[in-house]
Design a protein around this motif. Sequence first.
Motif, mmCIF file in Angstrom:
data_model
loop_
_atom_site.group_PDB
_atom_site.id
_atom_site.type_symbol
_atom_site.label_atom_id
_atom_site.label_comp_id
_atom_site.label_asym_id
_atom_site.label_seq_id
_atom_site.Cartn_x
_atom_site.Cartn_y
_atom_site.Cartn_z
ATOM 1 N N GLY A 109 0.791 -1.225 0.000
ATOM 2 C CA GLY A 109 0.000 0.000 0.000
ATOM 3 C C GLY A 109 0.818 1.268 0.000
ATOM 4 N N ASP A 110 1.912 1.293 0.718
ATOM 5 C CA ASP A 110 2.737 2.507 0.799
ATOM 6 C C ASP A 110 3.433 2.806 -0.520
ATOM 7 O OD1 ASP A 110 1.972 2.760 3.407
ATOM 8 O OD2 ASP A 110 3.730 1.707 4.195
ATOM 9 N N SER A 111 3.834 1.787 -1.235
ATOM 10 C CA SER A 111 4.583 2.015 -2.467
ATOM 11 C C SER A 111 3.684 2.165 -3.697
ATOM 12 C CB SER A 111 5.576 0.875 -2.692
ATOM 13 O OG SER A 111 4.868 -0.339 -2.826
ATOM 14 N N ILE A 112 2.408 1.795 -3.597
ATOM 15 C CA ILE A 112 1.507 1.878 -4.755
ATOM 16 C C ILE A 112 1.083 3.316 -5.016
ATOM 17 C CG2 ILE A 112 -0.793 1.277 -5.588
ATOM 18 C CD1 ILE A 112 -0.436 -1.438 -4.386
ATOM 19 N N GLY A 113 0.643 3.979 -4.031
ATOM 20 C CA GLY A 113 0.153 5.337 -4.222
ATOM 21 C C GLY A 113 -0.379 5.878 -2.918
ATOM 22 N N GLY A 114 -1.238 6.857 -3.035
ATOM 23 C CA GLY A 114 -1.801 7.495 -1.856
ATOM 24 C C GLY A 114 -2.769 6.599 -1.122
#
Length: 135
Positions: free
Chosen positions: A72-77
Amino acid sequence: MSSKLERDIDEVLAKIERFPPRRPLASRIRRSIGNAFEGFGRALGGIRWPNISIGQVLLVGLLIVVIGYVFGDSIGGPSLVRWMIIGGILTFVIAFVLSLRRQSSSRLPEKRWRGETLDLDSGGEPWWKRWRGRR
């Protein structure tokens, strides 16, 4: 020569009587519509629709949720991750409901063995009632 011809005619007539019965009108219509769509797919360049099972859709929904949580942190907001997880949960729930709906016993073919239908009913009473009656 006429006796051989008569035997051949009798043999052909006997084979005609053993032909499979004609299929019901509804199944013939369904098959012709299916063949028409298949021909339409071939006309569009041989498009073949993938055979996706409900279990595969369940796994995709679960995979979307796990990817949303783990990466979740690296995918986007946070809003993108939130919508990704909601979409995965909705996909999973809808596929689960559809999988329950498809387990209708009326659609299952009857069980046969050596041409005879199998009666899988054990005699009416459930096993726990028969067990209690033994005491």
